[in-house]
Design a protein around this motif. Structure first.
Motif, PDB file in Angstrom:
ATOM      1  N   THR A 197      -3.254   2.191  11.607  1.00 62.08           N
ATOM      2  CA  THR A 197      -4.472   1.582  11.061  1.00 62.08           C
ATOM      3  C   THR A 197      -4.552   1.799   9.559  1.00 62.08           C
ATOM      4  N   GLY A 198      -4.248   3.009   9.108  1.00 64.66           N
ATOM      5  CA  GLY A 198      -4.252   3.266   7.673  1.00 64.66           C
ATOM      6  C   GLY A 198      -3.197   2.461   6.947  1.00 64.66           C
ATOM      7  N   GLU A 199      -2.004   2.347   7.532  1.00 62.06           N
ATOM      8  CA  GLU A 199      -0.939   1.568   6.895  1.00 62.06           C
ATOM      9  C   GLU A 199      -1.270   0.085   6.885  1.00 62.06           C
ATOM     10  N   LEU A 200      -1.991  -0.388   7.901  1.00 62.60           N
ATOM     11  CA  LEU A 200      -2.394  -1.797   7.917  1.00 62.60           C
ATOM     12  C   LEU A 200      -3.285  -2.119   6.719  1.00 62.60           C
ATOM     13  N   VAL A 201      -4.247  -1.237   6.435  1.00 63.95           N
ATOM     14  CA  VAL A 201      -5.116  -1.456   5.272  1.00 63.95           C
ATOM     15  C   VAL A 201      -4.310  -1.413   3.985  1.00 63.95           C
ATOM     16  N   THR A 202      -3.374  -0.463   3.907  1.00 63.02           N
ATOM     17  CA  THR A 202      -2.540  -0.357   2.715  1.00 63.02           C
ATOM     18  C   THR A 202      -1.739  -1.638   2.493  1.00 63.02           C
ATOM     19  N   GLU A 203      -1.108  -2.133   3.541  1.00 66.53           N
ATOM     20  CA  GLU A 203      -0.291  -3.322   3.401  1.00 66.53           C
ATOM     21  C   GLU A 203      -1.127  -4.579   3.204  1.00 66.53           C
ATOM     22  N   ARG A 204      -2.333  -4.601   3.730  1.00 64.56           N
ATOM     23  CA  ARG A 204      -3.225  -5.729   3.489  1.00 64.56           C
ATOM     24  C   ARG A 204      -3.587  -5.861   2.012  1.00 64.56           C
ATOM     25  N   SER A 205      -3.532  -4.738   1.300  1.00 62.30           N
ATOM     26  CA  SER A 205      -3.818  -4.784  -0.134  1.00 62.30           C
ATOM     27  C   SER A 205      -2.597  -5.196  -0.946  1.00 62.30           C
ATOM     28  N   GLY A 206      -1.445  -5.340  -0.279  1.00 65.22           N
ATOM     29  CA  GLY A 206      -0.236  -5.771  -0.961  1.00 65.22           C
ATOM     30  C   GLY A 206       0.721  -4.654  -1.319  1.00 65.22           C
ATOM     31  N   VAL A 207       0.531  -3.466  -0.735  1.00 63.64           N
ATOM     32  CA  VAL A 207       1.375  -2.306  -1.039  1.00 63.64           C
ATOM     33  C   VAL A 207       2.142  -1.906   0.216  1.00 63.64           C
ATOM     34  N   LEU A 208       3.440  -1.663   0.063  1.00 62.46           N
ATOM     35  CA  LEU A 208       4.269  -1.197   1.168  1.00 62.46           C
ATOM     36  C   LEU A 208       4.587   0.274   0.956  1.00 62.46           C
ATOM     37  N   ASN A 209       3.994   1.120   1.785  1.00 59.72           N
ATOM     38  CA  ASN A 209       4.211   2.565   1.677  1.00 59.72           C
ATOM     39  C   ASN A 209       5.035   3.037   2.865  1.00 59.72           C
ATOM     40  N   LEU A 210       6.300   3.322   2.625  1.00 61.08           N
ATOM     41  CA  LEU A 210       7.189   3.796   3.674  1.00 61.08           C
ATOM     42  C   LEU A 210       7.133   5.306   3.855  1.00 61.08           C
ATOM     43  N   GLY A 211       6.200   5.950   3.192  1.00 57.84           N
ATOM     44  CA  GLY A 211       6.112   7.405   3.273  1.00 57.84           C
ATOM     45  C   GLY A 211       5.181   7.911   4.348  1.00 57.84           C
ATOM     46  N   VAL A 212       4.879   7.082   5.358  1.00 55.24           N
ATOM     47  CA  VAL A 212       3.939   7.490   6.410  1.00 55.24           C
ATOM     48  C   VAL A 212       4.438   8.736   7.135  1.00 55.24           C
ATOM     49  N   GLU A 213       5.719   8.777   7.445  1.00 56.65           N
ATOM     50  CA  GLU A 213       6.279   9.934   8.146  1.00 56.65           C
ATOM     51  C   GLU A 213       6.095  11.213   7.331  1.00 56.65           C
ATOM     52  N   VAL A 252      -7.283  -4.962  -9.489  1.00 63.87           N
ATOM     53  CA  VAL A 252      -6.266  -4.941  -8.432  1.00 63.87           C
ATOM     54  C   VAL A 252      -5.673  -3.546  -8.248  1.00 63.87           C
ATOM     55  N   LEU A 253      -5.291  -2.900  -9.344  1.00 64.61           N
ATOM     56  CA  LEU A 253      -4.672  -1.585  -9.234  1.00 64.61           C
ATOM     57  C   LEU A 253      -5.621  -0.556  -8.630  1.00 64.61           C
ATOM     58  N   ARG A 254      -6.881  -0.618  -8.999  1.00 63.77           N
ATOM     59  CA  ARG A 254      -7.853   0.334  -8.446  1.00 63.77           C
ATOM     60  C   ARG A 254      -8.053   0.092  -6.955  1.00 63.77           C
ATOM     61  N   ILE A 255      -8.158  -1.168  -6.568  1.00 63.25           N
ATOM     62  CA  ILE A 255      -8.337  -1.499  -5.153  1.00 63.25           C
ATOM     63  C   ILE A 255      -7.129  -1.043  -4.348  1.00 63.25           C
ATOM     64  N   ARG A 256      -5.945  -1.299  -4.865  1.00 62.14           N
ATOM     65  CA  ARG A 256      -4.732  -0.881  -4.159  1.00 62.14           C
ATOM     66  C   ARG A 256      -4.624   0.640  -4.081  1.00 62.14           C
ATOM     67  N   THR A 257      -5.071   1.325  -5.118  1.00 62.75           N
ATOM     68  CA  THR A 257      -5.036   2.788  -5.092  1.00 62.75           C
ATOM     69  C   THR A 257      -5.932   3.338  -3.996  1.00 62.75           C
ATOM     70  N   PHE A 258      -7.134   2.783  -3.870  1.00 65.46           N
ATOM     71  CA  PHE A 258      -8.050   3.227  -2.813  1.00 65.46           C
ATOM     72  C   PHE A 258      -7.474   2.908  -1.431  1.00 65.46           C
ATOM     73  N   ALA A 259      -6.813   1.753  -1.301  1.00 62.77           N
ATOM     74  CA  ALA A 259      -6.204   1.393  -0.024  1.00 62.77           C
ATOM     75  C   ALA A 259      -5.075   2.364   0.323  1.00 62.77           C
ATOM     76  N   VAL A 260      -4.275   2.738  -0.667  1.00 62.51           N
ATOM     77  CA  VAL A 260      -3.194   3.701  -0.445  1.00 62.51           C
ATOM     78  C   VAL A 260      -3.767   5.068  -0.047  1.00 62.51           C
ATOM     79  N   MET A 261      -4.849   5.473  -0.694  1.00 62.81           N
ATOM     80  CA  MET A 261      -5.479   6.751  -0.353  1.00 62.81           C
ATOM     81  C   MET A 261      -6.031   6.730   1.072  1.00 62.81           C
ATOM     82  N   PHE A 262      -6.614   5.596   1.465  1.00 62.49           N
ATOM     83  CA  PHE A 262      -7.108   5.479   2.837  1.00 62.49           C
ATOM     84  C   PHE A 262      -5.957   5.588   3.827  1.00 62.49           C
ATOM     85  N   GLY A 263      -4.857   4.921   3.522  1.00 67.64           N
ATOM     86  CA  GLY A 263      -3.685   5.023   4.381  1.00 67.64           C
ATOM     87  C   GLY A 263      -3.153   6.435   4.459  1.00 67.64           C
TER      88      GLY A 263
END
Length: 305
Positions: A23-39, A183-194
């Motif tokens: 769920t957190g990664e879904l929000v992150t990717e919805r903002s346009g960021v791919l974070n492969l560091g979930v593990e 955009v950068l601020r929104i993506r940062t918050f999305a990454v933090m949520f993820g």
């Protein structure tokens, strides 16, 4: 009836960390960021969550420790990938490697220790109902929170203006920036949520799933969470189905080994990950039309100076 109930309860327990992290990664990717560091964020959350619970005697504080640890790890990713425009794939992989090493350092002094796991809900009369009582009214708080989390994310993405703006940043960050959205601020918050969700998902493992910490206890769940987001086509509703499906595969392979099925145990243990690969291949082949993935996923955005 008791066997069916036990299997359902085990599937719910195995699916909960997958659902929270995905769920957190879904929000992150919805903002346009791919974070492969979930593990990496999950395993650090597991180490910090157990450490917090062991030191304070509180599962709730342990969960907070896991959330904060995941957020701090995600900020490292945000600094590199968003602040310095470093390749997101390379940064995510590096974050996973960092998390594995850091979790070993943090958890070294807690290996072999045990804590009292999260308390399960008990409502007299309801929890005692055969089959569905313990499933609906006898779970720990993490399970109920995971359901509330996915419902809240669905409502946020599709029923709020803020969710529309976040999806706009993922679909076309240039247009969103032209309209005046940070955009950068929104993506940062999305990454933090993820990161917070990944940390909580990791903390769930030693706080509720198994009441102890061992190095590498996430066992690839972060990668399965990443695959689940693609499996769900970036839609919260499908994410629930995918999480419980993969959780069921994980539990059924354990029961199959207990039933003495004549299949090598190594193959059965690899079955959930094999299913992940097969699903991704089938989805890739079936997606002949337009993709539902955010158009700007994984792209680097550099605002005008």
């Amino acid at each position: 009836m008791e066997l069916i109930e036990a299997i359902i309860l085990a599937v719910l327990a195995a699916s909960t960390p997958l659902l929270i992290a995905a769920t957190g990664e879904l929000v992150t990717e919805r903002s346009g960021v791919l974070n492969l560091g979930v593990e990496g964020m999950m395993i650090v959350g597991a180490a910090c969550g157990f450490a917090g619970a062991w030191l304070t005697g509180s599962v709730f504080i342990g969960a907070l420790f896991g959330i904060v640890a995941g957020m701090l790890m995600s900020l490292v990713f945000a600094l590199m990938a968003l602040g310095l425009a470093v390749n997101q794939v390379a940064t995510g992989l590096a974050l996973t490697i960092l998390g594995i090493g850091l979790s070993g350092l943090i958890g070294a002094g807690f290996v072999g220790e045990r804590i009292t796991p999260a308390v399960h809900l008990y409502i007299p009369g309801l929890t005692d109902i055969p089959l569905i009582g313990r499933v609906l009214f006898g779970e720990d708080g993490f399970v109920y929170f995971s359901i509330a989390l996915i419902v809240g994310v669905w409502w946020f993405l599709y029923r709020t203006r803020a969710g529309l703006i976040l999806r706009a940043c993922g679909d076309n960050h240039v247009s969103a920036h032209a309209l005046g959205y940070p955009v950068l601020r929104i993506r940062t918050f999305a990454v933090m949520f993820g990161g917070a969700c990944a940390g909580l998902a990791g903390a769930y493992l030693p706080l509720a799933y198994t009441p102890f910490f061992i190095p590498g206890m996430t066992a690839g769940r972060g990668w399965i969470a990443l695959a689940l987001v693609v499996f769900a086509s970036w839609r919260p509703g499908r994410l629930v189905v995918g999480a419980y499906l993969f959780g069921a595969v994980t539990i059924l392979q354990l029961h199959a080994q207990g039933w003495g099925v004549g299949i090598p145990s190594q193959f059965m243990s690899a079955l959930p990950y094999l299913a992940t690969v097969i699903v991704l291949v089938l989805l890739s082949r079936a997606r002949t039309g337009g993709s539902t993935a955010p158009a700007a996923l994984g792209t680097v955005f550099v605002p005008d100076r």
